[in-house]
Write a protein that holds these residues in place. Structure first.
Motif, PDB file in Angstrom:
ATOM      1  N   PRO A 132     123.057 -49.772  19.127  1.00  0.00           N
ATOM      2  CA  PRO A 132     122.133 -50.458  18.291  1.00  0.00           C
ATOM      3  C   PRO A 132     120.688 -50.536  18.711  1.00  0.00           C
ATOM      4  N   ALA A 133     120.831 -50.507  20.240  1.00  0.00           N
ATOM      5  CA  ALA A 133     119.218 -50.435  20.724  1.00  0.00           C
ATOM      6  C   ALA A 133     118.419 -49.199  20.209  1.00  0.00           C
ATOM      7  N   VAL A 134     119.211 -47.917  20.192  1.00  0.00           N
ATOM      8  CA  VAL A 134     118.574 -46.712  19.597  1.00  0.00           C
ATOM      9  C   VAL A 134     118.305 -46.898  18.087  1.00  0.00           C
ATOM     10  N   GLN A 135     119.314 -47.592  17.362  1.00  0.00           N
ATOM     11  CA  GLN A 135     118.888 -47.578  16.045  1.00  0.00           C
ATOM     12  C   GLN A 135     117.570 -48.744  15.839  1.00  0.00           C
ATOM     13  N   ALA A 136     117.563 -49.525  16.607  1.00  0.00           N
ATOM     14  CA  ALA A 136     116.570 -50.277  16.614  1.00  0.00           C
ATOM     15  C   ALA A 136     115.111 -49.589  16.871  1.00  0.00           C
ATOM     16  N   ALA A 137     115.263 -48.612  17.867  1.00  0.00           N
ATOM     17  CA  ALA A 137     113.930 -47.922  18.283  1.00  0.00           C
ATOM     18  C   ALA A 137     113.719 -46.846  17.272  1.00  0.00           C
ATOM     19  N   SER A 138     114.669 -46.566  16.422  1.00  0.00           N
ATOM     20  CA  SER A 138     114.447 -45.659  15.276  1.00  0.00           C
ATOM     21  C   SER A 138     113.755 -46.164  13.946  1.00  0.00           C
ATOM     22  N   SER A 139     113.952 -47.534  14.007  1.00  0.00           N
ATOM     23  CA  SER A 139     113.394 -48.433  13.056  1.00  0.00           C
ATOM     24  C   SER A 139     111.845 -48.458  12.713  1.00  0.00           C
ATOM     25  N   ILE A 140     111.447 -49.039  11.602  1.00  0.00           N
ATOM     26  CA  ILE A 140     110.062 -49.245  11.337  1.00  0.00           C
ATOM     27  C   ILE A 140     110.049 -50.700  11.360  1.00  0.00           C
ATOM     28  N   ASN A 141     109.495 -51.368  12.124  1.00  0.00           N
ATOM     29  CA  ASN A 141     109.381 -52.880  12.390  1.00  0.00           C
ATOM     30  C   ASN A 141     110.786 -53.625  11.830  1.00  0.00           C
ATOM     31  N   GLY A 142     111.857 -52.991  12.722  1.00  0.00           N
ATOM     32  CA  GLY A 142     112.937 -53.529  12.316  1.00  0.00           C
ATOM     33  C   GLY A 142     113.899 -53.254  11.188  1.00  0.00           C
ATOM     34  N   LYS A 143     113.294 -52.280  10.334  1.00  0.00           N
ATOM     35  CA  LYS A 143     113.834 -51.729   9.012  1.00  0.00           C
ATOM     36  C   LYS A 143     114.319 -50.511   9.093  1.00  0.00           C
ATOM     37  N   VAL A 144     115.504 -50.226   8.952  1.00  0.00           N
ATOM     38  CA  VAL A 144     116.016 -48.616   8.943  1.00  0.00           C
ATOM     39  C   VAL A 144     115.727 -47.888   7.932  1.00  0.00           C
ATOM     40  N   TYR A 145     115.141 -46.838   8.011  1.00  0.00           N
ATOM     41  CA  TYR A 145     114.713 -46.016   6.918  1.00  0.00           C
ATOM     42  C   TYR A 145     115.402 -44.530   7.122  1.00  0.00           C
ATOM     43  N   GLY A 146     116.476 -44.697   7.898  1.00  0.00           N
ATOM     44  CA  GLY A 146     117.112 -43.217   8.050  1.00  0.00           C
ATOM     45  C   GLY A 146     118.427 -43.366   9.027  1.00  0.00           C
ATOM     46  N   ILE A 147     119.141 -42.539   9.017  1.00  0.00           N
ATOM     47  CA  ILE A 147     120.246 -42.580   9.941  1.00  0.00           C
ATOM     48  C   ILE A 147     119.938 -41.732  11.046  1.00  0.00           C
ATOM     49  N   PHE A 148     119.710 -42.189  12.153  1.00  0.00           N
ATOM     50  CA  PHE A 148     119.296 -41.448  13.410  1.00  0.00           C
ATOM     51  C   PHE A 148     119.952 -40.418  13.689  1.00  0.00           C
ATOM     52  N   ARG A 149     119.559 -39.366  14.287  1.00  0.00           N
ATOM     53  CA  ARG A 149     120.286 -38.190  15.019  1.00  0.00           C
ATOM     54  C   ARG A 149     120.261 -38.423  16.413  1.00  0.00           C
ATOM     55  N   ALA A 150     121.584 -38.761  16.940  1.00  0.00           N
ATOM     56  CA  ALA A 150     121.456 -39.090  18.243  1.00  0.00           C
ATOM     57  C   ALA A 150     121.516 -38.198  19.237  1.00  0.00           C
ATOM     58  N   ARG A 151     120.959 -38.370  20.206  1.00  0.00           N
ATOM     59  CA  ARG A 151     120.849 -37.600  21.561  1.00  0.00           C
ATOM     60  C   ARG A 151     121.092 -38.476  22.586  1.00  0.00           C
ATOM     61  N   ASP A 152     121.242 -37.685  23.705  1.00  0.00           N
ATOM     62  CA  ASP A 152     121.960 -38.297  24.778  1.00  0.00           C
ATOM     63  C   ASP A 152     120.839 -39.482  25.437  1.00  0.00           C
ATOM     64  N   ALA A 153     121.218 -40.636  25.342  1.00  0.00           N
ATOM     65  CA  ALA A 153     120.207 -41.794  25.599  1.00  0.00           C
ATOM     66  C   ALA A 153     120.004 -41.881  27.096  1.00  0.00           C
ATOM     67  N   MET A 154     120.862 -41.297  27.752  1.00  0.00           N
ATOM     68  CA  MET A 154     120.541 -41.327  29.393  1.00  0.00           C
ATOM     69  C   MET A 154     120.560 -39.887  29.933  1.00  0.00           C
ATOM     70  N   ARG A 155     119.596 -39.553  30.498  1.00  0.00           N
ATOM     71  CA  ARG A 155     119.265 -38.069  30.996  1.00  0.00           C
ATOM     72  C   ARG A 155     118.819 -37.857  32.420  1.00  0.00           C
ATOM     73  N   ALA A 156     118.080 -39.258  33.018  1.00  0.00           N
ATOM     74  CA  ALA A 156     117.361 -39.144  33.942  1.00  0.00           C
ATOM     75  C   ALA A 156     118.245 -38.858  35.277  1.00  0.00           C
ATOM     76  N   ALA A 157     117.818 -38.048  36.138  1.00  0.00           N
ATOM     77  CA  ALA A 157     118.692 -37.527  37.369  1.00  0.00           C
ATOM     78  C   ALA A 157     117.659 -37.174  38.343  1.00  0.00           C
ATOM     79  N   VAL A 158     118.317 -37.314  39.556  1.00  0.00           N
ATOM     80  CA  VAL A 158     117.736 -36.760  40.716  1.00  0.00           C
ATOM     81  C   VAL A 158     118.328 -35.707  41.181  1.00  0.00           C
ATOM     82  N   ILE A 159     117.833 -34.411  41.362  1.00  0.00           N
ATOM     83  CA  ILE A 159     118.419 -33.112  41.499  1.00  0.00           C
ATOM     84  C   ILE A 159     117.942 -32.648  42.843  1.00  0.00           C
ATOM     85  N   ILE A 160     118.896 -32.251  44.090  1.00  0.00           N
ATOM     86  CA  ILE A 160     118.637 -32.406  45.374  1.00  0.00           C
ATOM     87  C   ILE A 160     119.101 -31.004  45.770  1.00  0.00           C
TER      88      ILE A 160
END
Length: 513
Positions: A132-160
């Motif tokens: 739901p947080a991703v759908q909200a982010a894809s909305s326009i002022n809380g109104k959904v005008y499209g079915i979002f195309r999901a991508r990995d919501a978490m990608r940050a990492a430390v590579i060592i």
């Protein structure tokens, strides 16, 4: 020709929408069956050639969803222009891939050119999102005008550099303070054992994006508790760069640089060469997306096939000095599938289209969209997809193009790829575990759903004020007072209006809940 008779599902908002293009006397809330024999779609392709209309992939997908597909494939490089031209013309498809919340799309959506789907999607099990947080982010002022195309919501990492940790008897960092200690040791304690003072800790390139574009600096600032571009402070959204935690974070970043724990050319180093110091044994830490670890491992396997397993390890987002984990997520989506009202004129037609899109996001269709044809482009082993080596480039390109139609809003609808070796599979599985764990601590941008008119007009210039000031502060060209002055200039140059507009929308949305 396929023919699918689609039955109306319980209407969520009967008669609530004013339908652009409906003729006088048309009953938009009728629940009578709608008949759909084909679905027209406009979508981008990123390969050399567009898929053929009679490809095996398209035919297999049509069989699953029960209708014929009429797809207008447009080269990605010209897709935005083609979108604008199409919306201004007469040949509008029933479904359009929209690549982001561009000013043009926002203007058209708010003018009624696209169906608002807010109260419809929960009626379709494969379109009802578990993000739901991703759908909200894809909305326009809380109104959904499209079915979002999901991508990995978490990608940050430390590579060592795994070998450097082992040589110095260190563990992978878990906190920002640990990051400092490891970076210091990698710089000062001869981690490669060559007796030379020729290494440094962090590798940071000149960042091509502005503030809030998931740079290593942005990651450290979110980890520190500054928020993700914006932060809710007692019910009011404030920019992250106005938070005391942000100042603490940039001072930490400056400390890393001033003590020589970062590559000295951080302000000019080409991001396209980001892997090279890691591979060449000059730098030992990269803060980026976790998939970079896989790329680096593959490159090391080519140059060091006998011991490539010893060079790379990955950890996730880092806790702050108080032990609090604030994980930096992505936006979680890449555009959406939108439905123009000029072509889909009634609610019955809308529901017919949504039912087909629901089938397109089913597990059966998802395997076709994301993997292709079993036995042709992939085989299955241990419930993972193994690429067929001798698959034609045409077939491979076709699958890549059809992936543009995947939404995956309630999870990836396909087979994950099997990695080439057992070690790489272990690394890949570990990355997924880290990703899932960090997602529980994701700090989303609370202002992402809201569109500020001032930001739409001036956002690029306003962001540059802050990103330029940050890099100048890190380089010692601005002191703390100069940094404060830049933030004040952001306010006076339009930032004040942006904050006011964002908060007006935020408060109005909160009042509805």
């Amino acid at each position: 020709m396929n023919r699918r008779i689609l039955t109306g599902i319980g209407l969520a908002t009967a008669g609530a929408l004013a339908l652009a293009g409906c003729s006088a006397g048309q009953d938009s809330s009728s629940s009578e069956s709608a008949e759909l024999t084909s679905l027209s779609i406009m979508a981008p392709f990123l390969t050399t050639n567009a898929p053929a209309a009679d490809s095996d992939v398209q035919q297999a997908l049509e069989k699953v969803i029960g209708v014929d597909l009429d797809i207008n494939w447009v080269p990605n490089a010209s897709y935005e222009d083609k979108t604008n031209i199409t919306l201004a013309g007469d040949s509008i498809p029933q479904v359009m891939v929209i690549q982001g919340k561009t000013p043009g799309f926002v203007k058209n959506a708010q003018a009624g050119a696209f169906w608002e789907l807010t109260d419809y999607l929960d009626d379709y099990p494969n379109l009802k999102t578990n993000l739901p947080a991703v759908q909200a982010a894809s909305s326009i002022n809380g109104k959904v005008y499209g079915i979002f195309r999901a991508r990995d919501a978490m990608r940050a990492a430390v590579i060592i550099r795994k070998d450097w940790l082992a040589n110095l008897g260190l563990e992978a960092p878990k906190t920002i303070d640990d990051l400092y200690e490891v970076a210091k040791a990698f710089t000062q304690n001869d981690p490669d054992g060559n007796g030379q003072n020729d290494t440094y800790g962090l590798i940071i390139p000149k960042w091509p994006g502005s503030i809030g574009s998931n740079s290593p600096y942005d990651a450290i600032e979110v980890w520190s508790g500054a928020g993700n571009l914006w932060k809710d402070v007692d019910g009011t959204l404030e920019p992250s760069f106005e938070q005391p935690e942000w100042l603490t974070a940039v001072k930490f970043e400056k400390k890393l640089i001033s003590e020589g724990l970062v590559n000295p050319d951080y302000a000019t180093f080409d991001s396209a060469k980001w892997n090279e110091p890691f591979l060449n044994g000059k730098g030992g830490i990269i803060i980026d997306v976790h998939s970079r670890a896989g790329v680096i491992t593959s490159l090391l396997k080519e140059s060091n096939p006998d011991d490539y397993e010893n060079f790379v390890t990955v950890t996730g987002n880092l806790a702050n000095s108080d032990g609090e984990l604030n994980a930096l997520p992505t936006a979680g989506y890449s555009g959406f599938l939108a439905i123009p009202k000029a072509q889909v004129r009634t609610e019955e037609q809308l529901r017919a289209v949504l039912e087909v899109l629901n089938e397109m996001n089913s597990p059966e269709a998802g395997k076709i969209i994301n993997n292709g044809i079993e036995g042709v482009t992939y085989t299955v082993e241990d419930d993972l997809a193994v690429a067929v080596d001798d698959a034609s480039q045409v077939d491979k390109d076709t699958v890549l193009s059809f992936a543009q139609l995947g939404t995956n809003v309630n999870g990836f609808q396909g087979y994950l790829p099997k990695q080439p070796t057992e070690f790489e599979q272990q690394m890949y599985d570990e990355r997924l575990k880290i990703q899932d764990s960090d997602l529980e601590h994701a700090v989303y941008n609370p202002a992402a759903p809201y569109v500020s008119a001032t930001y739409t007009a001036q956002g690029a210039q306003l962001d540059t004020i802050i990103s330029d000031a940050r890099i100048q502060f890190l380089a010692g060209q601005l002191d703390e007072k100069g940094l404060e002055d830049a933030i004040a200039r952001w306010r006076s140059s339009g930032g004040e209006a942006v904050a006011s507009e964002i908060n007006e929308l935020y408060q109005a949305d909160a009042a509805k809940k």
